[in-house]
Design an enzyme around this catalytic site. Structure first.
Site, PDB file in Angstrom:
ATOM      1  CD  GLU A  12      -2.868   0.932   2.695  1.00 20.33           C
ATOM      2  OE1 GLU A  12      -3.435   0.607   3.029  1.00 20.33           O
ATOM      3  OE2 GLU A  12      -3.996   1.976   2.114  1.00 20.33           O
ATOM      4  CG  HIS A  63      -6.971   0.563  12.701  1.00 17.21           C
ATOM      5  ND1 HIS A  63      -7.116   1.741  12.318  1.00 17.21           N
ATOM      6  CD2 HIS A  63      -5.886   0.631  11.182  1.00 17.21           C
ATOM      7  CE1 HIS A  63      -7.177   2.185  10.929  1.00 17.21           C
ATOM      8  NE2 HIS A  63      -5.828   1.625  10.286  1.00 17.21           N
ATOM      9  CD  GLU A  64      -2.932  -2.148  10.356  1.00 11.44           C
ATOM     10  OE1 GLU A  64      -3.850  -2.083  10.107  1.00 11.44           O
ATOM     11  OE2 GLU A  64      -2.383  -1.416  11.017  1.00 11.44           O
ATOM     12  CB  ALA A  86       1.026  -2.215  12.103  1.00 13.13           C
ATOM     13  CG  MET A  87      -0.029  -2.775   5.093  1.00 12.25           C
ATOM     14  SD  MET A  87      -1.012  -1.891   4.515  1.00 12.25           S
ATOM     15  CE  MET A  87      -2.309  -2.645   3.695  1.00 12.25           C
TER      16      MET A  87
HETATM   17  N1  BES Z   1      -3.067   1.065   5.747  1.00 15.12           N
HETATM   18  C1  BES Z   1      -2.527   1.349   6.950  1.00 15.12           C
HETATM   19  C2  BES Z   1      -0.861   0.963   6.291  1.00 15.12           C
HETATM   20  C3  BES Z   1       0.008   2.115   5.466  1.00 15.12           C
HETATM   21  C4  BES Z   1      -0.992   3.568   5.458  1.00 15.12           C
HETATM   22  C5  BES Z   1       0.006   1.860   4.042  1.00 15.12           C
HETATM   23  C6  BES Z   1       0.565   4.287   4.627  1.00 15.12           C
HETATM   24  C7  BES Z   1       0.699   2.296   3.309  1.00 15.12           C
HETATM   25  C8  BES Z   1       0.829   3.636   3.596  1.00 15.12           C
HETATM   26  C9  BES Z   1      -2.983   1.140   8.384  1.00 15.12           C
HETATM   27  O1  BES Z   1      -3.809   0.206   8.363  1.00 15.12           O
HETATM   28  C10 BES Z   1      -2.674   2.379   9.513  1.00 15.12           C
HETATM   29  O2  BES Z   1      -3.319   2.822   8.712  1.00 15.12           O
HETATM   30  N2  BES Z   1      -1.473   2.011   9.893  1.00 15.12           N
HETATM   31  C11 BES Z   1      -1.089   3.091  10.706  1.00 15.12           C
HETATM   32  C12 BES Z   1      -2.409   2.607  11.942  1.00 15.12           C
HETATM   33  C13 BES Z   1      -3.049   2.497  12.278  1.00 15.12           C
HETATM   34  C14 BES Z   1      -3.650   2.249  14.229  1.00 15.12           C
HETATM   35  C15 BES Z   1      -4.082   4.272  12.766  1.00 15.12           C
HETATM   36  C16 BES Z   1       0.079   3.740  10.879  1.00 15.12           C
HETATM   37  O3  BES Z   1       0.117   3.132   9.975  1.00 15.12           O
HETATM   38  O4  BES Z   1       0.407   4.612  11.756  1.00 15.12           O
HETATM   39 ZN    ZN Z   2      -5.804   2.047   8.552  1.00 10.42          ZN
END
Ligand code: BES
Ligand code: ZN
Length: 881
Positions: A125, A302-303, A267-268
């Protein structure tokens, strides 16, 4: 690295894909510098006309191409590092096999396939899959993936990909082995993941509500297995919670989490194979603070929640990002509220929203929750998309009520499962179940800027009525000079003399559902009938709308609400407002060369809160935390002088610590630990309050308070108390500080995640020597520009958490950040662009600093080979309004 190109992407230009991919077979042969990837795509035309096939790529080398098994003649395609075009593909379904070679060791951007130490991992992503193979790398192309990974057994004993493992074995006599994974759920390419390497595994099981057994596995670096218990426990609670709160069950036979130490984000949510920054997995009482335990719980949840909100139903295009991120943040916030204290969670979330999103919304990077244009999508994983996006979902629930909200979510899951959906489709589900017209509500997705609501109240004793006049404005933001009125759900109460809410009835007979008024016009007056005494209004309870509220409430009324409001959020808010008013007066006084007011009233109000044994300790701890420097800067809004803000706040903290010393010392002793450490919310709340008492006492610089902090540092048997004492000491230039910092490093030098805490504390010291200390630390053996956690712990902490020194009057803080951005940008543009956004609020500064910050931005803008990520940020930051 991609450099800036001309590619603004516009929502209005969305077209369905010309070609669909039904299945993807990936064969990946891992090698440190030359990993071979063979992708076989079953393509089919989407609709009638036979269009050219254009596949995305990035830094790719094509080594083979066949169509239905036959090599494609060179004149029939064009392959560049960025694109593979077949101008005249057969107008029917066909099989395309693409061979590419990639170098994971040279991948410093940490997007696509890269190495984190000895581990091979992926991050796809938003647009990383195109760095692995040529593909229609857009979320509305959903395919079923089968992944075969092959590697040296010694180098990569563990091989993982999405879905269920369907085969594995040795390749005789070669020292190599393989594993085949199949994911039956169609998914977009951004959810693809694979991992290979020497990993240890912690296992558990979960029985879903329908009785299916799911294997749970957390993979970590060998030796870290004993730090996975909290993550595993959080995962099981999240899985159960999604069943009870949303009726959502897990859908594969195995759920895996892999922790890696080099990761651009937190995280992803890759399908069945979440990849985490190890900072958000690993925890033990000796290594992690209560805050770490809390964040791990929230991010694991969240993930996991993305499995339904993001994976089963994904986004049609990246403009719809809030559809998965805002909704999933809302879900993780609700989870945390149920696991812990709802009031404390709400206050923390709103503090975060104001600190990040309100600041973003007030500056040059302001954009709607659903943007309509981007040049680099990575720059739109923002506080607005995430946190305001979550608030918009919460407002939907507030407007239609919890039962309708749940029905709307159920409908969304039924109606759009397996699809790539839009915000309109999501909101339509709630309109359908509630019968409400949500047309005006859609403006929350399209209009940027924080609405300001001015509230004026008046009591009429003769008519026994209370008039509430409300007027709203939405400020101009880049590209949006004029705004339409929003639909604002305003939860409220009218509090009577005895502290109880008076019954809410509109004089015209209209009902008020669940204590919520909806303001829909630019100006509107609500008259409440049958009001027998002058009430104190408590507006926007629970922060029902993400607005800036300006109300004509007196200091006496605020003190009354602080003591009596039955809404815990507004009780806290009333005290914050009192403190903010005092601090803003004091900032002005200091700048005018005068002396700050002492704030005896505030101390009395706070003293009563501290003495109120009925309140949760975690809540009282939040009450003791005064508005931060950034909060005050945001309230001031223009001609900001960070030194004056710091001085006013430090003086008030010292005065409160002094006035409340007796009760603070008492509390400190009363709350001391007995028994072993437990990270649960109640115990954490007690520690939070005790450490808040200590910190306020130390703000006086009394010798006994500093000594107490030094003693706590030495005696602590857990990381929370040790770090809290060290953080308190670090704010004061006392000999105990140097000794404790030295001791801390000596104790934890071999644990990078703990060394990060040490770096962050030093970067946050509000003293002129800090900048030189930070620069020196960049040469420390524990630091590395290659690891995002190290960079964030030291440099981002300096830029975002040390208002005073980052904003040094000589501009050296800005210069340092500009230098660091230019150094990081060629290696890791995403990391550089985030750091650069620290300069976004330059326009609110007083003239001297404003000019210096602007000069630093211009210097970055002048770098000819700046990445698209950084150049997008710098250009928007500098753009004329
Ligand atoms: N889908 C995102 C990770 C992501 C963000 C991938 C930007 C590629 C580009 C993941 O679900 C996410 O939102 N992670 C957050 C933490 C969450 C608890 C808000 C993060 O990585 O900060
Ligand atoms: Zn997210």
């Amino acid at each position: 690295m991609r450099t800036e190109d001309a590619r603004p992407v516009r929502l209005e230009d969305y077209r369905p894909p010309d070609w669909l991919v039904e299945t993807v077979e990936l064969e990946v042969s891992l090698h440190p510098t030359a990993t071979r990837v063979r992708a076989t795509l079953m393509l089919k035309p989407n609709g009638a006309a036979a269009a050219p096939l254009i596949l995305d790529g990035e830094e790719l080398t094509l080594t083979g191409l066949t169509l239905d098994g036959a090599a494609l003649p060179p004149e029939q395609y064009v392959a560049t590092t960025e694109r593979l075009t077949i101008a005249q593909p057969p107008p029917r379904p066909f099989r395309l096999t693409i061979e590419t070679t990639v170098d994971p060791s040279a991948n410093t951007e940490l997007s696509g396939l890269y190495r984190s130490g000895a581990i091979y991992c992926t991050q796809c992503e938003a647009e990383g899959f195109r760095r692995i193979t040529y593909f229609p790398d857009r979320p509305d192309v959903m395919a079923v993936y089968t992944t075969r990974i092959e590697a040296e057994k010694a180098e990569a004993p563990v091989l993982l990909a999405n879905g269920n493992r369907i085969a594995a074995g040795e390749i005789a006599g070669s020292g190599r082995h393989f594993a085949v994974w199949h994911d039956p759920f169609p998914k977009p390419s951004y959810l693809f993941a694979l991992v290979g390497g020497p990993l240890a595994c912690v296992e558990d099981r979960f029985r879903t509500m329908s009785g299916r057994e799911v294997e749970l596995r957390i993979y970590v670096e060998p030796g870290k297995e004993d730090r996975c218990a909290h993550a595993m426990d959080s995962l099981k609670r999240a899985m159960r919670w999604d069943e009870t709160a949303f009726g959502r069950e897990y859908d594969l036979d195995v759920f895996m989490i892999v922790a890696v130490s080099d990761f651009n984000m937190g995280a992803m949510e890759n399908k069945g194979l979440n990849i985490f920054n190890d900072k958000y997995v690993l925890a033990s009482p000796a290594t992690a603070t209560d805050g770490d335990f809390e964040r791990i719980e929230a991010i694991i949840a969240h993930e996991y929640f993305h499995n339904w909100t993001g994976n089963r139903i994904t986004c049609r295009d990246w403009f719809q990002l809030c559809l998965k991120e805002g909704l999933t943040v809302f879900r993780d916030q609700e989870f945390s509220a149920d696991m812990r204290s709802r009031a404390v969670e709400r206050i923390s979330d709103v503090r975060g929203l104001r600190a990040h999103q309100f600041v973003e919304d007030a500056g040059p990077l302001a954009h709607p929750v659903r943007p309509t244009l981007y040049r680099e999508i990575n720059n739109f994983y923002t506080a607005t998309v995430y946190e305001k996006g979550a608030e918009v979902v919460r407002m939907l629930a507030t407007l239609i009520g919890p039962e309708s909200f749940r029905k709307g979510m159920d409908l969304y899951f039924v109606r759009h499962d397996g699809e790539a959906a839009t915000v309109e489709q999501f909101v339509q589900c709630f309109a359908d179940v509630s019968g409400k017209d949500l047309g005006q509500f859609m403006r929350w997705y399209s209009q940027a800027g924080t609405p300001e609501v001015v509230a004026t109240g008046g009591y009429d004793a003769r008519g026994r009525t209370y008039r509430l006049e409300l007027a709203q404005t939405v400020p101009a933001t880049p590209g949006q000079p004029l705004k339409e009125p929003m639909a604002i759900p305003l939860a409220l109460g009218l509090v009577g003399r005895d502290g109880r809410d008076l019954p809410l009835k509109l004089a015209d007979g209209r009902a008020i559902e669940r204590g919520v008024l909806t303001l829909t016009k630019a100006a509107e007056t609500f008259v409440f009938g049958d009001i027998g005494e002058p009430p104190v209004p408590s507006l926007n309870r629970g922060f029902s709308a993400p607005i800036k509220l300006v109300a004509n409430v007196s200091a006496d009324e605020l003190r009354f609400l602080t003591a009596h409001d039955r809404d815990p959020f507004n009780r806290w808010q009333a005290l914050q407002t009192l403190a903010t008013r005092l601090l803003l007066d004091n900032v002005a006084a200091l700048r005018a060369g005068g002396a700050p007011r002492e704030g005896g009233d505030l101390a009395a109000a706070l003293g009563a809160i501290v003495a109120d044994g009925a309140l949760e300790p975690a809540y009282v701890a939040l009450m003791l935390a005064l508005p931060g420097e950034a909060d005050l800067a945001r309230e001031i809004g223009r001609d900001v002088d960070p030194d004056a803000i710091f001085a006013a706040r430090a003086a008030l903290r010292a005065s409160l610590g002094d006035k409340l010393a007796g009760p603070l010392f008492d509390h400190y002793r009363r709350l001391s630990e007995s028994g072993p450490y437990s990270p649960d919310a109640i115990s954490a709340g007690r520690r939070a309050l005790r450490n808040a008492c200590l910190d306020l006492l130390a703000a006086t610089r009394r010798g006994d308070a500093i000594a107490l902090a030094a003693r706590q540092y030495q005696a602590a048997d857990n990381m929370t108390d040790r770090m809290a004492a060290l953080a308190t000491l670090s704010l004061h230039d006392v000999p105990e500080r140097a000794a404790a910092l030295h001791d801390f490093y000596a104790r934890h030098a071999d644990d990078p995640l703990i060394v990060d805490k040490w770096l962050t504390l030093q970067a946050a010291i509000p003293e002129p020597a800090t900048l030189d200390r930070v620069k020196a630390l960049t040469a420390h053996p524990a630091f590395s520009f290659a690891n995002p956690n190290r960079v964030r712990a030291l440099i981002n902490a300096f830029a975002f958490a040390n208002q005073k020194e980052f904003n040094r009057a000589d501009g050296a803080g800005y210069e340092f950040i500009a230098d660091t951005v230019l150094k990081l940008d060629p290696r890791n543009p995403q990391l550089a662009a985030r750091l650069l956004s620290a300069l976004k609020s330059w326009r609110v500064l007083e003239a001297g600093r404003r000019a210096l910050a602007q000069a630093a931005l211009r210097r970055v803008a002048g770098e000819p080979s700046l990445s698209r990520d950084s150049s997008d940020i710098v250009q928007r930051a500098l753009a004329e309004e």
